[in-house]
Design a protein around this motif. Structure first.
Motif, PDB file in Angstrom:
ATOM      1  N   LYS A 155      -6.318   8.413  -2.775  1.00 12.35           N
ATOM      2  CA  LYS A 155      -6.937   7.404  -1.926  1.00 12.35           C
ATOM      3  C   LYS A 155      -7.977   6.620  -2.700  1.00 12.35           C
ATOM      4  O   LYS A 155      -8.031   5.394  -2.632  1.00 12.35           O
ATOM      5  CB  LYS A 155      -7.575   8.041  -0.695  1.00 12.35           C
ATOM      6  CG  LYS A 155      -6.571   8.514   0.321  1.00 12.35           C
ATOM      7  CD  LYS A 155      -7.261   9.129   1.506  1.00 12.35           C
ATOM      8  CE  LYS A 155      -6.244   9.683   2.505  1.00 12.35           C
ATOM      9  NZ  LYS A 155      -6.897  10.317   3.639  1.00 12.35           N
ATOM     10  N   THR A 156      -8.826   7.280  -3.453  1.00 13.64           N
ATOM     11  CA  THR A 156      -9.854   6.573  -4.215  1.00 13.64           C
ATOM     12  C   THR A 156      -9.224   5.798  -5.365  1.00 13.64           C
ATOM     13  O   THR A 156      -9.663   4.691  -5.679  1.00 13.64           O
ATOM     14  CB  THR A 156     -10.913   7.550  -4.763  1.00 13.64           C
ATOM     15  OG1 THR A 156     -10.260   8.542  -5.573  1.00 13.64           O
ATOM     16  CG2 THR A 156     -11.680   8.221  -3.656  1.00 13.64           C
ATOM     17  N   LEU A 159      -7.315  -5.420  -8.413  1.00 11.85           N
ATOM     18  CA  LEU A 159      -6.305  -6.444  -8.174  1.00 11.85           C
ATOM     19  C   LEU A 159      -6.907  -7.664  -7.470  1.00 11.85           C
ATOM     20  O   LEU A 159      -6.686  -8.803  -7.872  1.00 11.85           O
ATOM     21  CB  LEU A 159      -5.143  -5.875  -7.354  1.00 11.85           C
ATOM     22  CG  LEU A 159      -3.980  -6.818  -7.072  1.00 11.85           C
ATOM     23  CD1 LEU A 159      -3.308  -7.220  -8.377  1.00 11.85           C
ATOM     24  CD2 LEU A 159      -2.994  -6.181  -6.134  1.00 11.85           C
ATOM     25  N   PHE A 160      -7.694  -7.434  -6.407  1.00 12.74           N
ATOM     26  CA  PHE A 160      -8.333  -8.535  -5.694  1.00 12.74           C
ATOM     27  C   PHE A 160      -9.336  -9.268  -6.594  1.00 12.74           C
ATOM     28  O   PHE A 160      -9.490 -10.490  -6.513  1.00 12.74           O
ATOM     29  CB  PHE A 160      -9.010  -8.057  -4.414  1.00 12.74           C
ATOM     30  CG  PHE A 160      -8.042  -7.719  -3.302  1.00 12.74           C
ATOM     31  CD1 PHE A 160      -7.034  -8.589  -2.954  1.00 12.74           C
ATOM     32  CD2 PHE A 160      -8.146  -6.522  -2.610  1.00 12.74           C
ATOM     33  CE1 PHE A 160      -6.145  -8.289  -1.942  1.00 12.74           C
ATOM     34  CE2 PHE A 160      -7.262  -6.209  -1.589  1.00 12.74           C
ATOM     35  CZ  PHE A 160      -6.263  -7.082  -1.252  1.00 12.74           C
ATOM     36  N   GLY A 195      -6.193   4.482  -5.324  1.00 15.31           N
ATOM     37  CA  GLY A 195      -5.544   3.350  -4.674  1.00 15.31           C
ATOM     38  C   GLY A 195      -6.557   2.293  -4.292  1.00 15.31           C
ATOM     39  O   GLY A 195      -6.306   1.093  -4.428  1.00 15.31           O
ATOM     40  N   LYS A 196      -7.730   2.719  -3.817  1.00 19.50           N
ATOM     41  CA  LYS A 196      -8.786   1.766  -3.465  1.00 19.50           C
ATOM     42  C   LYS A 196      -9.286   1.043  -4.715  1.00 19.50           C
ATOM     43  O   LYS A 196      -9.531  -0.165  -4.687  1.00 19.50           O
ATOM     44  CB  LYS A 196      -9.943   2.485  -2.772  1.00 19.50           C
ATOM     45  CG  LYS A 196      -9.631   2.893  -1.357  1.00 19.50           C
ATOM     46  CD  LYS A 196     -10.832   3.568  -0.720  1.00 19.50           C
ATOM     47  CE  LYS A 196     -10.511   4.034   0.703  1.00 19.50           C
ATOM     48  NZ  LYS A 196     -11.654   4.687   1.337  1.00 19.50           N
ATOM     49  N   LYS A 197      -9.436   1.788  -5.813  1.00 18.78           N
ATOM     50  CA  LYS A 197      -9.900   1.176  -7.062  1.00 18.78           C
ATOM     51  C   LYS A 197      -8.886   0.139  -7.558  1.00 18.78           C
ATOM     52  O   LYS A 197      -9.254  -0.935  -8.012  1.00 18.78           O
ATOM     53  CB  LYS A 197     -10.126   2.245  -8.131  1.00 18.78           C
ATOM     54  CG  LYS A 197     -11.348   3.092  -7.908  1.00 18.78           C
ATOM     55  CD  LYS A 197     -11.520   4.111  -9.014  1.00 18.78           C
ATOM     56  CE  LYS A 197     -12.695   5.017  -8.763  1.00 18.78           C
ATOM     57  NZ  LYS A 197     -12.833   6.042  -9.808  1.00 18.78           N
ATOM     58  N   LYS A 198      -7.604   0.488  -7.454  1.00 23.92           N
ATOM     59  CA  LYS A 198      -6.565  -0.444  -7.900  1.00 23.92           C
ATOM     60  C   LYS A 198      -6.580  -1.713  -7.057  1.00 23.92           C
ATOM     61  O   LYS A 198      -6.427  -2.825  -7.573  1.00 23.92           O
ATOM     62  CB  LYS A 198      -5.182   0.211  -7.821  1.00 23.92           C
ATOM     63  CG  LYS A 198      -4.953   1.260  -8.892  1.00 23.92           C
ATOM     64  CD  LYS A 198      -3.567   1.866  -8.761  1.00 23.92           C
ATOM     65  CE  LYS A 198      -3.354   2.980  -9.774  1.00 23.92           C
ATOM     66  NZ  LYS A 198      -2.047   3.625  -9.626  1.00 23.92           N
ATOM     67  N   LYS A 199      -6.786  -1.551  -5.738  1.00 19.72           N
ATOM     68  CA  LYS A 199      -6.830  -2.718  -4.863  1.00 19.72           C
ATOM     69  C   LYS A 199      -8.032  -3.592  -5.188  1.00 19.72           C
ATOM     70  O   LYS A 199      -7.938  -4.819  -5.231  1.00 19.72           O
ATOM     71  CB  LYS A 199      -6.876  -2.287  -3.396  1.00 19.72           C
ATOM     72  CG  LYS A 199      -5.557  -1.781  -2.871  1.00 19.72           C
ATOM     73  CD  LYS A 199      -5.656  -1.403  -1.408  1.00 19.72           C
ATOM     74  CE  LYS A 199      -4.345  -0.838  -0.898  1.00 19.72           C
ATOM     75  NZ  LYS A 199      -4.422  -0.428   0.512  1.00 19.72           N
ATOM     76  N   ILE A 200      -9.175  -2.990  -5.429  1.00 26.41           N
ATOM     77  CA  ILE A 200     -10.383  -3.744  -5.749  1.00 26.41           C
ATOM     78  C   ILE A 200     -10.192  -4.514  -7.057  1.00 26.41           C
ATOM     79  O   ILE A 200     -10.533  -5.700  -7.155  1.00 26.41           O
ATOM     80  CB  ILE A 200     -11.608  -2.800  -5.820  1.00 26.41           C
ATOM     81  CG1 ILE A 200     -11.940  -2.279  -4.421  1.00 26.41           C
ATOM     82  CG2 ILE A 200     -12.809  -3.518  -6.439  1.00 26.41           C
ATOM     83  CD1 ILE A 200     -13.017  -1.220  -4.388  1.00 26.41           C
TER      84      ILE A 200
END
Length: 175
Positions: free
Chosen positions: A13-14, A23-24, A16-21
């Motif tokens: 989860k963390t 990427l954005f 995945g959140k880091k990857k999303k941040i």
């Protein structure tokens, strides 16, 4: 074992959140760069156009008659001009590909309509040159100017206005 599964899920989860941040963040930077480039490219040209139009209104007209102001359009001659010119030791064969720069769609149509007249005039001018003149840049420039003057005169006799603004050589080969 249950603790291991919970630990793996929290890491996923963390992660995945880091990857999303990340990427954005990358998408945001790319968007900002794109916007800046678009504003820089298109914003600069409009101010240059305004400056150029302001300068053209304030300057006096040139001594040579110019065709009407409009978009620069190019009319290509359908065939290259091939002719023989006298040279210092022997005759040379020359091939010139030319295009005409005109202003406005009306002048473009007039030039296209009178292509045979223009071709005849250009061939006459080109074949009156010598190989020695065509070897030098000054000679090529003089030939272009002479061609422009003759084409303008011929078109002015027929249409009432000079139509052509420039004669451009796109290729010149001498053998």
């Amino acid at each position: 074992m249950a603790d291991d599964k919970d630990a793996e899920q929290t890491e996923e989860k963390t992660g995945g959140k880091k990857k999303k941040i990340i990427l954005f963040g990358i998408i945001g930077v790319v968007l900002i760069i794109t916007v800046v480039l678009v504003l820089w490219l298109f914003g600069g040209s409009s101010t240059q156009q305004q400056t150029a139009s302001g300068e053209s209104d304030s300057t006096a007209p040139s001594s040579s008659p110019r065709p009407e102001v409009g978009n620069a359009l190019y009319v290509g001659m359908p065939r290259p001009f091939v002719f023989i010119v006298p040279g210092d030791s022997r005759e040379r064969t020359v091939q010139i590909k030319a295009q005409l720069m005109v202003r406005g769609e009306q002048n473009e149509e007039l030039a296209k309509k009178h292509i045979p007249l223009i071709e005849g005039t250009l061939h006459e001018v080109f074949s009156s040159s010598t190989a020695d003149k065509l070897k030098r840049a000054e000679g090529k420039g003089q030939l272009r100017e002479l061609a422009l003057a003759e084409v303008r005169t011929a078109l002015e006799d027929v249409t009432g206005n000079p139509v052509v603004e420039q004669v451009l050589f796109t290729s010149l080969v001498m053998q």
